[in-house]
Design an enzyme around this catalytic site. Structure first.
Site, PDB file in Angstrom:
ATOM      1  N   ASP A  94      34.818  37.776  51.468  1.00  0.00           N
ATOM      2  CA  ASP A  94      34.039  39.096  50.922  1.00  0.00           C
ATOM      3  C   ASP A  94      32.932  38.328  49.779  1.00  0.00           C
ATOM      4  OD1 ASP A  94      34.198  41.704  50.965  1.00  0.00           O
ATOM      5  OD2 ASP A  94      35.318  42.077  49.209  1.00  0.00           O
ATOM      6  N   ASP A 144      47.765  48.342  48.537  1.00  0.00           N
ATOM      7  CA  ASP A 144      48.683  48.211  49.481  1.00  0.00           C
ATOM      8  C   ASP A 144      49.812  49.362  49.634  1.00  0.00           C
ATOM      9  OD1 ASP A 144      49.497  47.532  46.990  1.00  0.00           O
ATOM     10  OD2 ASP A 144      50.163  45.461  47.897  1.00  0.00           O
TER      11      ASP A 144
END
Length: 999
Positions: free
Chosen positions: A322, A703
């Site tokens: 990223d 998550d």
């Protein structure tokens, strides 16, 4: 970059494969700094079926992916031309998308289509559905191109009453072998579980009576102390109930790898060659900062993945960078180069673990159970190669810098010569301007983040990159030869799994949604390149410690009933943690206790790494069948009725719990292939990515939210605890880093509490106790408010000479004793069924108080600020770099990095120590010493200090380095403050206004 633009013919498709394998139809092209696409092929018939033309050619160029049919699930994507799809993972055309999403050069062709696509299709050709190009059963194709029920994991299910599997396909086609269970439940012994449940009931009753007694018997002399303590104790009881109820039904599970191998990898009438019928798996690894997440650590993780014991042609690895760092990019290229010898070495000698750094640092005898006579010679050679590999990785920053400086100097010289020519041989007084770029090895600009950031080349502002680093493997094993790169790999499969580097485009002004956005970009990229029906998600520092881990997870996915499983969560295990585990880094109480218990309900929560997903569930679809739980505690179970599709307007306005099915997601984006989104930062706008598709946005703990959404739709998850740890990673052993990690988790929980993902709003498809568990996830940080106040109560009692009860009478002491004994017995039985050590349990209790009085409290404040004032929360990555002290691998444990999170715990410690001194001083100088109240206050103060001991030890640094003057001054300050307090509030005044003692 992949792009569905206008086609440009290529003759790569003319290349014929050998041994029945599909052609490796890849065309290489790169994009210059001006945006022009330059073909790197020397002719139109470039053959890349063998090795690449140069040793490191593949590290320098971006592979442009061809267009494919629309990958939207349940959409009827059809070929524009002949309608035939080549049996290749790559097509034959290349295209390019501009930086801002426009078309520039190259393109796609309707005749170039992908074999593996998400579109559900029907066919009357039974052989096409059941056979791959090699003539063997293709499980992936069966799962994703039919409405079949065979196996578990299908992308689409036919109605339950239908017995057929599609036109001319029936169950008999797949009954070559009798079915054997692939997994089994291992129940906890009733001798442990029954007393455990009974004690929970007893303590619930005792708690109710105790709180009722406390409320009916206030302390008239100190109503404020009594009131504060009552509020805190009621909240603690509520918090304990939320934590303990989901633990009523813990279970263990076991897998049968032999049965899995016999069912899917042994010869049968429909599979005479014994080719593996296991489905494909895409492994996602994410990284974002090459400084905090060293490339060597990431490279070792990728090596362990590529060496996994899983069919090579069914395994694909992806890394998401990223940060767009050239250091990570070239480190991955070096890793692929080293994998060419490391992976066959692991297969030849059955190496465990297959992370080279972990393997070579193991303390056990490396020759144990090794029978090949050339093992020692091979190991010595591969160890030398690994050392050279590490040196190359460590030298990459300097290599990149020197290369960049050289190219920039050349560019500067060119600009100066050009300026002199234009200015009559004289350099202009203002000098020359040139671009200080970062250069790749082929002499072109790096499209990602530059060493000297500039527009379009900085963190948060760079182009998208999609690079295939390891070519698609052959379908058939490729055996090595003697002296294969100086090792004898005769009879050893030397293929490597496909490995791709992905760095999504980033642009200022767009919310890129951190890790969740990066994971969704990989989902879309992998849908084109491999489209494995299962996805394994790992952090860059979590490697495969057990090469059979993927097979272990597949046992649950492919077993009967596994079609309702959305993900398999593996426990997190850590290396490099200090032996005493001072800050509860192993977190065994959660991973071995809470998660096992949740497995007995609807399944464990998703914890961000070490998790194998079903791609179909990630796309937002519903399970093949689900139940709804109605009644006060969900005691009645009924089959869930299907929910009719919704219009787009309804989808945007209706709350999450109104339609748990959420319809079949239709907003995947308007691109005809998912890899388009890698090059376009705004691709997800007006789509359901992050809302109902893929990883869910809106929380720093994406998550937990992602797992919750799946459970809320009726899916279940499985907790897979293997005999040999499946994965291992690193954990921050420094106190500051650990508290910041906990702060991020707690802040995410607060965000969940104030969002529509709160379990209060869950659908009826969520079991009652599972709902309680998710409620606890959102509520537990708020306990910190009451915990912080309660930690000051003992000191306040000692300061004022009063106590939370009027008298330390027999009733209070009996309630206190029974409460404590039942809690201790429950904890001992929990330790028994979970396998957690007593020391680990105590460390967990200590850090619960430390984290609760620091990180959790700050998380509540930050969450409230975000909800009330709209202040966004930002976090830094947890450093995963190893200690630089070679003599002491735990050197980071003793480093003191000041943070504001230390203020409140430090205040609690100082106040309680001073209060103990004041309490003793007052009692000694009193005319009538009240030892009962002193003992009560001192006992609870010591309870607080005992829990704070790891925090105090962390502040002291390395043992033996705390100056003696610190202790001297601490003692002097405590005595001085106590004497001053007594002089201001003499004991006689207190005795005249207070009463009581031990009744």
């Amino acid at each position: 970059m992949a792009s569905p633009t206008s086609p440009k013919k290529s003759s790569l498709s003319k290349q014929n494969s050998t041994a029945g394998r599909p052609p490796q139809a890849v065309k290489f092209a790169r994009r210059t700094s001006s945006g022009r696409v330059v073909s790197l092929s020397r002719d139109d018939d470039l053959d890349v079926s063998g090795d690449f033309s140069g040793q490191n050619d593949y590290i320098n160029y971006t592979v442009m992916m061809p267009p494919t049919p629309d990958n939207q699930p349940n959409s009827d994507a059809k070929a524009d031309g002949s309608g035939q799809y080549q049996a290749t993972r790559f097509g034959t055309e290349s295209g390019q998308v501009s930086r801002r999403g426009g078309q520039e050069d190259g393109g796609g062709n309707s005749g170039s289509k992908m074999e593996r696509r998400m579109s559900v299709m029907k066919s009357n050709n039974k052989s096409m559905l059941l056979r791959s190009q090699t003539g063997d059963f293709d499980h992936n194709r069966w799962l994703f191109e039919t409405k079949g029920k065979y196996g578990i994991g299908n992308a689409f299910w036919t109605p339950a009453e239908e017995d057929s599997y599609g036109p001319d396909v029936s169950m008999s086609d797949f009954m070559d072998k009798p079915w054997k269970p692939l997994t089994r439940k291992v129940k906890i012994s009733p001798g442990v579980l029954s007393p455990y449940r009974l004690l929970i009931v007893i303590r619930l009753v005792v708690l109710a009576f105790f709180l009722a007694w406390r409320i009916r018997n206030p302390n008239q002399d100190a109503m404020w102390l009594w009131g504060i303590s009552i509020v805190c104790e009621v909240w603690f009881a509520f918090s304990w109930v939320l934590d303990i109820l989901p633990k009523l039904n813990p279970i263990n599970r076991a897998t049968d790898l032999a049965a899995l191998r016999d069912k899917f990898e042994s010869p049968s009438p429909s599979n005479p060659t014994g080719r593996s019928d296991l489905p494909g798996v895409d492994v996602f690894v994410s990284t974002a900062d090459a400084e905090k997440e060293p490339p060597l650590v990431t490279a070792n993780t990728m090596l362990s993945i590529m060496a996994a014991q899983y069919p090579v042609e069914k395994l694909s690895a992806y890394i998401s960078d990223d940060g767009g760092a050239i250091l990570t990019f070239e480190a991955m290229a070096e890793a692929v180069r080293f994998a060419e010898v490391w992976v066959p070495f692991c297969r030849k000698h059955n190496i465990e673990p297959r992370n080279p750094d972990s393997y070579f640092n193991t303390k056990t005898d490396p020759t144990k159970n090794k029978k090949r006579p050339d093992f020692v010679k091979d190991r010595r050679w591969i160890k030398r190669e690994y050392d050279e590999f590490k040196v190359r990785i460590n030298g990459l920053p300097e290599t990149i810098r020197r290369r960049t400086d050289a190219y920039n100097s050349r560019e500067e010289s060119k600009e100066k010569r050009a300026a002199k020519e234009k200015n009559g041989g004289v350099l202009p007084p203002e000098g020359v301007n040139y671009t200080k770029a970062t250069w790749m090895a082929d002499g072109t600009h790096w499209p990602g983040t530059w060493l000297t950031p500039s527009a379009d080349h900085a963190k948060g502002d760079h182009a998208g990159i999609l690079q295939v680093m390891s070519k698609v493997p052959e379908n058939d094993p490729v055996m090595g030869h003697p002296d294969e790169k100086r090792l004898d790999f005769t009879g050893i499969d030397i293929r490597l799994p496909m490995f791709a580097y992905v760095s999504r485009e980033k642009r200022p002004g767009y919310d890129h949604n951190k890790k969740a956005g990066a994971m969704n970009a990989m989902v879309r990229a992998s849908a084109i390149l491999s489209n494995g029906p299962f996805i394994l998600n790992l952090d860059c520092d979590h490697y495969l410690y057990n090469s059979q881990a993927i097979r272990e997870g597949m046992c649950f996915m492919m077993d009967r009933g596994g079609d309702r499983v959305c993900y398999i969560q593996f426990p997190q295990r850590f290396e490099g943690v200090d032996p005493s585990d001072r800050y509860a880094n192993h977190n065994t109480v959660f991973f071995d206790g809470n998660m096992r218990a949740l497995d007995g309900l609807q399944g464990p929560v998703y914890v961000g790494t070490g998790c194998m997903f079903r791609r179909y569930a990630l796309y937002g679809f519903n399970p093949p069948r689900a139940n709804e739980y109605i009644g006060v505690v969900g005691q009645k179970k009924i089959p869930a009725a299907p929910v009719p599709p919704r219009s787009e307007e309804e989808a945007d306005t209706e709350p999450l719990n109104s339609h748990p099915d959420l319809d079949l997601p239709r907003k995947f984006g308007n691109s005809t292939m998912f890899t388009d989104s890698i090059a376009v930062a705004e691709y997800e706008d007006k789509t359901e990515w992050g809302l109902r598709v893929g990883w869910i946005y809106g929380s720093v703990t994406e998550d937990v939210v992602t797992g919750y959404r799946m459970h809320n739709r009726g899916w279940r998850s499985i907790y897979c605890v293997t005999k040999r740890d499946a994965f291992r990673g690193t954990a921050p052993i420094n106190l500051t880093d650990r508290l910041h990690q906990v702060l991020r988790w707690a802040t995410g929980s607060v965000e969940i509490f104030f969002s529509r993902n709160n379990a209060f709003l869950a659908t009826r498809r969520l079991k009652f106790l599972q709902r309680i568990a998710y409620m606890n996830v959102g509520i537990y940080p708020f306990t910190s408010v009451f915990l912080a106040v309660y930690c000051f109560l003992p000191a306040l009692c000692l300061f004022t000479g009063k106590f939370i009860v009027g008298n330390l009478n027999t009733t209070f002491l009996v309630y206190l004793l029974v409460n404590s004994l039942t809690l201790i017995l429950i904890s001992l039985l929990e330790v028994k069924w979970s396998g957690v050590g007593l020391e680990d349990w105590w460390r967990n209790e200590q850090f619960w108080v430390i984290g609760g009085t620091s990180a959790h409290l700050v998380a509540v404040i930050q969450g409230l600020l975000k909800v009330v004032a709209g202040i966004e929360i930002s976090f830094t990555l947890t450093s995963k770099s190893a200690s630089e002290d070679e003599e002491d691998i735990y050197a980071d444990l003793y480093v003191v990095k000041w943070t504001s999170l230390f203020i409140l715990p430090l205040t609690i410690i100082v106040v309680n120590i001073v209060a103990i001194v004041i309490g003793f001083s007052r009692t000694i100088y009193s005319v009538i010493p009240q030892w009962g109240k002193l003992i009560g206050g001192v006992f609870f103060s010591f309870w607080v200090l005992a829990h704070m001991y790891p925090f105090m030890k962390g502040l002291m640094g390395r043992r033996g380095r705390v100056p003696t003057i610190i202790y001297v001054w601490a003692g002097l300050v405590s005595i001085t403050v106590s004497l001053l307090w007594i002089s201001l509030t003499p004991p006689d005044q207190l005795n005249s206004t207070s009463s009581g003692g031990i009744a």
